[in-house]
Design a protein around this motif. Structure first.
Motif, PDB file in Angstrom:
ATOM      1  N   ASP A 124      46.377  48.077  14.013  1.00  0.00           N
ATOM      2  CA  ASP A 124      45.182  47.309  13.685  1.00  0.00           C
ATOM      3  C   ASP A 124      45.343  46.753  12.278  1.00  0.00           C
ATOM      4  OD1 ASP A 124      44.556  49.351  11.897  1.00  0.00           O
ATOM      5  OD2 ASP A 124      42.725  49.979  12.933  1.00  0.00           O
ATOM      6  N   ALA A 125      44.282  46.233  11.698  1.00  0.00           N
ATOM      7  CA  ALA A 125      44.379  45.588  10.392  1.00  0.00           C
ATOM      8  C   ALA A 125      44.694  46.563   9.271  1.00  0.00           C
ATOM      9  CB  ALA A 125      43.068  44.859  10.096  1.00  0.00           C
ATOM     10  N   HIS A 126      44.573  47.874   9.541  1.00  0.00           N
ATOM     11  CA  HIS A 126      44.712  48.863   8.478  1.00  0.00           C
ATOM     12  C   HIS A 126      45.946  49.741   8.612  1.00  0.00           C
ATOM     13  CE1 HIS A 126      40.621  47.668   7.625  1.00  0.00           C
ATOM     14  NE2 HIS A 126      40.322  47.916   8.884  1.00  0.00           N
ATOM     15  N   ALA A 127      46.513  49.827   9.810  1.00  0.00           N
ATOM     16  CA  ALA A 127      47.654  50.729   9.993  1.00  0.00           C
ATOM     17  C   ALA A 127      48.409  50.389  11.276  1.00  0.00           C
ATOM     18  CB  ALA A 127      47.179  52.180  10.042  1.00  0.00           C
ATOM     19  N   SER A 128      49.660  50.880  11.333  1.00  0.00           N
ATOM     20  CA  SER A 128      50.471  50.814  12.550  1.00  0.00           C
ATOM     21  C   SER A 128      50.942  52.239  12.835  1.00  0.00           C
ATOM     22  CB  SER A 128      51.676  49.890  12.357  1.00  0.00           C
ATOM     23  OG  SER A 128      51.253  48.576  12.078  1.00  0.00           O
ATOM     24  N   LEU A 129      50.587  52.747  14.005  1.00  0.00           N
ATOM     25  CA  LEU A 129      50.873  54.140  14.349  1.00  0.00           C
ATOM     26  C   LEU A 129      51.880  54.231  15.487  1.00  0.00           C
ATOM     27  CD1 LEU A 129      47.227  55.589  14.355  1.00  0.00           C
ATOM     28  CD2 LEU A 129      48.847  55.517  12.442  1.00  0.00           C
ATOM     29  N   ALA A 159      41.575  60.871  22.009  1.00  0.00           N
ATOM     30  CA  ALA A 159      41.521  61.446  20.667  1.00  0.00           C
ATOM     31  C   ALA A 159      41.509  60.343  19.612  1.00  0.00           C
ATOM     32  CB  ALA A 159      42.704  62.384  20.444  1.00  0.00           C
ATOM     33  N   LEU A 160      42.294  59.288  19.840  1.00  0.00           N
ATOM     34  CA  LEU A 160      42.317  58.173  18.903  1.00  0.00           C
ATOM     35  C   LEU A 160      40.969  57.462  18.879  1.00  0.00           C
ATOM     36  CD1 LEU A 160      43.843  56.402  16.915  1.00  0.00           C
ATOM     37  CD2 LEU A 160      44.720  55.078  18.855  1.00  0.00           C
ATOM     38  N   ALA A 161      40.357  57.316  20.040  1.00  0.00           N
ATOM     39  CA  ALA A 161      39.044  56.670  20.110  1.00  0.00           C
ATOM     40  C   ALA A 161      37.997  57.480  19.339  1.00  0.00           C
ATOM     41  CB  ALA A 161      38.615  56.504  21.567  1.00  0.00           C
ATOM     42  N   GLN A 162      38.053  58.792  19.460  1.00  0.00           N
ATOM     43  CA  GLN A 162      37.114  59.652  18.727  1.00  0.00           C
ATOM     44  C   GLN A 162      37.351  59.557  17.224  1.00  0.00           C
ATOM     45  OE1 GLN A 162      37.368  63.638  20.263  1.00  0.00           O
ATOM     46  NE2 GLN A 162      36.741  63.042  22.330  1.00  0.00           N
ATOM     47  N   HIS A 163      38.610  59.432  16.829  1.00  0.00           N
ATOM     48  CA  HIS A 163      38.951  59.279  15.416  1.00  0.00           C
ATOM     49  C   HIS A 163      38.379  57.972  14.863  1.00  0.00           C
ATOM     50  CE1 HIS A 163      41.456  59.049  11.765  1.00  0.00           C
ATOM     51  NE2 HIS A 163      41.666  57.789  12.113  1.00  0.00           N
ATOM     52  N   LYS A 182      45.855  61.805  13.036  1.00  0.00           N
ATOM     53  CA  LYS A 182      46.880  62.833  12.870  1.00  0.00           C
ATOM     54  C   LYS A 182      47.861  62.921  14.043  1.00  0.00           C
ATOM     55  CE  LYS A 182      44.981  64.223   9.025  1.00  0.00           C
ATOM     56  NZ  LYS A 182      45.599  63.861   7.730  1.00  0.00           N
ATOM     57  N   GLY A 183      47.512  62.280  15.154  1.00  0.00           N
ATOM     58  CA  GLY A 183      48.356  62.408  16.339  1.00  0.00           C
ATOM     59  C   GLY A 183      49.484  61.400  16.426  1.00  0.00           C
ATOM     60  N   ALA A 184      49.780  60.714  15.320  1.00  0.00           N
ATOM     61  CA  ALA A 184      50.866  59.735  15.294  1.00  0.00           C
ATOM     62  C   ALA A 184      51.309  59.535  13.859  1.00  0.00           C
ATOM     63  CB  ALA A 184      50.418  58.419  15.906  1.00  0.00           C
ATOM     64  N   THR A 185      52.485  58.925  13.695  1.00  0.00           N
ATOM     65  CA  THR A 185      53.046  58.668  12.372  1.00  0.00           C
ATOM     66  C   THR A 185      52.847  57.199  12.003  1.00  0.00           C
ATOM     67  OG1 THR A 185      54.752  60.337  12.753  1.00  0.00           O
ATOM     68  CG2 THR A 185      55.142  58.760  10.972  1.00  0.00           C
ATOM     69  N   GLU A 186      52.468  56.950  10.759  1.00  0.00           N
ATOM     70  CA  GLU A 186      52.300  55.564  10.319  1.00  0.00           C
ATOM     71  C   GLU A 186      53.671  54.937  10.075  1.00  0.00           C
ATOM     72  OE1 GLU A 186      49.629  53.039   7.099  1.00  0.00           O
ATOM     73  OE2 GLU A 186      48.998  55.045   7.755  1.00  0.00           O
ATOM     74  N   ILE A 187      53.866  53.728  10.602  1.00  0.00           N
ATOM     75  CA  ILE A 187      55.139  53.018  10.450  1.00  0.00           C
ATOM     76  C   ILE A 187      54.898  51.682   9.753  1.00  0.00           C
ATOM     77  CG2 ILE A 187      56.194  54.087  12.489  1.00  0.00           C
ATOM     78  CD1 ILE A 187      55.591  51.438  14.014  1.00  0.00           C
ATOM     79  N   ASP A 188      55.977  51.034   9.353  1.00  0.00           N
ATOM     80  CA  ASP A 188      55.898  49.716   8.729  1.00  0.00           C
ATOM     81  C   ASP A 188      55.376  48.718   9.762  1.00  0.00           C
ATOM     82  OD1 ASP A 188      56.515  47.091   7.753  1.00  0.00           O
ATOM     83  OD2 ASP A 188      58.034  47.965   6.436  1.00  0.00           O
TER      84      ASP A 188
END
Length: 426
Positions: A251-256, A266-270, A282-288
């Protein structure tokens, strides 16, 4: 990060005009009808003041572009985003004309919104902004004239405010007959069971139907999604339930990214308490962000804004299918690269049409005083999308063209037929 800037080499309006003109050439469209469809019917710009919570007044700019109504009332969403301008609204309105025509609905196309970042305003301010925008639009919208719906950063609550304002500003004798001035309303305010998931369900179903033609299904299929709003979430929800694995979201703020799969629920609840942001999950790693499009997967679903897949990144895509959950996510140069790579593009005017099909049933429900249950609604939407899929698939095979071209041919021919049969006034 999602690119919200205009692509210098091609705007969304240039993209939709390229698509229209190339199709018009293929079908030898009547030149007089071509002139009509190449322009909009009405372009409405309103400036309106709203008092903020701190007592200060801000002036906002709103847009409503009505492209064509040869097949019925104008239909299309309202978005609240800082990329909204007249050219974007014109492009999106034209796409809505093709979308409603292709879907076989008695609608034309419109689009609009307010140039605003809603995250900068309180709920009470957004309510006042929405009500004042509705008042400024006045008779430019109406249940048999132009019927707005939710889009980027607008939702059922936004539609409820619009409906209430509209009905409060017309004569009392007409109020009970105008609930269908908008669609996508909350259930308690005349909304349709299942309208919230209709667009995402349509994205899922369009991919499922394409896979079936290849004797495949979602099992062992990896997919990535750009945008995790209403469309991105519901598409991921249905695909995951059917055996697919979501491995990346942007999304505009991160790439997971998580090669073992991201838990959709879980992502929707986050996202919920964070106004939609996936950042910090927390269930994924942020990437470039630059690495997102090149991830090894089977299906790519752009479900955010327009002009995201371009000549700058299309060459990175390794998936076999690009399913356009957003409107106009692929520009002409990007599309050319994808097609040369043998990638199938499920075009936006079909892929995300579940929303407007759901809107049609809500409009009918309000108009006729009926009430349908969720299962009944989803069956209606599935039947309509499946019928349209087979029509496009037949056109692809008959003319040996790509999916977007086939969809455009069917959409534009239906409108041409209407003009040929009705004639042009006077």
């Amino acid at each position: 990060m999602i690119n919200t800037q205009k692509i210098n080499r091609q705007s969304m309006y240039e993209t939709v005009m390229n698509q229209f003109n190339s199709t018009a050439d293929i079908i030898d469209l009547n030149p007089n009808i071509r002139k009509i469809l190449g322009i909009t019917n009405n372009e409405i710009i309103v400036h309106f003041p709203v008092k903020m919570d701190n007592g200060k007044v801000e002036v906002f700019t709103g847009y409503r572009v009505q492209h064509n109504n040869a097949l019925g009332p104008y239909k299309g969403g309202l978005r609240y985003h800082d990329t909204v301008d007249i050219d974007a609204a014109k492009a999106l309105a034209m796409w809505m004309t093709w979308k409603t025509s292709l879907a076989g609905l008695p609608y034309g196309g419109a689009k609009g919104g307010i140039k605003i970042d809603p995250r900068n305003y309180s709920d009470s301010e957004l309510e006042r902004i929405t009500r004042r925008f509705t008042y400024a639009l006045g008779e430019n919208i109406g249940p048999e004239h132009d019927i707005p719906a939710p889009d980027v950063n607008t939702n059922a609550q936004t539609m409820a405010w619009i409906a209430d304002t509209y009905m409060s500003t017309i004569s009392s004798s007409e109020r009970s007959h105008n609930q269908h001035v908008v669609t996508g309303k909350p259930i308690g305010a005349g909304g349709l069971e299942g309208r919230d998931r209709a667009t995402g369900f349509g994205v899922y179903l369009s991919i499922k139907l394409l896979l079936e033609t290849r004797n495949e299904d979602f099992k062992n299929k990896k997919f990535i999604v750009q945008g995790f709003g209403n469309v991105g979430y519901w598409a991921s929800h249905f695909i995951s339930k059917d055996g697919g694995t979501l491995i990346a979201v942007q999304d505009a703020h991160a790439s997971l990214f998580n090669e073992n799969g991201i838990d959709t629920e879980a992502l929707a609840q986050h996202c919920e308490p964070r106004k939609g942001s996936i950042k910090g999950f927390k269930g994924a790693t942020e990437i470039d962000p630059e690495d997102f499009w090149g991830l090894d997967c089977d299906i790519v679903i752009p479900a955010a804004l327009g002009n995201q897949i371009t000549q700058d990144n299309a060459f990175k895509i390794k998936a076999a299918i690009v399913a356009e959950g957003a409107n106009g996510p692929t520009n002409s140069e990007g599309e050319k690269i994808l097609l040369e790579k043998g990638i199938t593009i499920i075009p936006d005017i079909f892929c995300n049409s579940g929303g407007v099909i759901g809107s049609y049933f809500e409009w009918l429900q309000n108009r006729n005083g009926e009430l349908w249950q969720l299962e009944e609604v989803m069956e209606k939407i599935e039947k309509k999308i499946t019928q349209n899929f087979h029509k496009i698939n037949s056109e692809v095979k008959k003319r040996n063209v790509d999916w977007r071209t086939a969809a455009y041919i069917l959409a534009i021919l239906r409108i041409e037929t209407a003009y040929n049969q009705r004639g042009i006034f006077p």
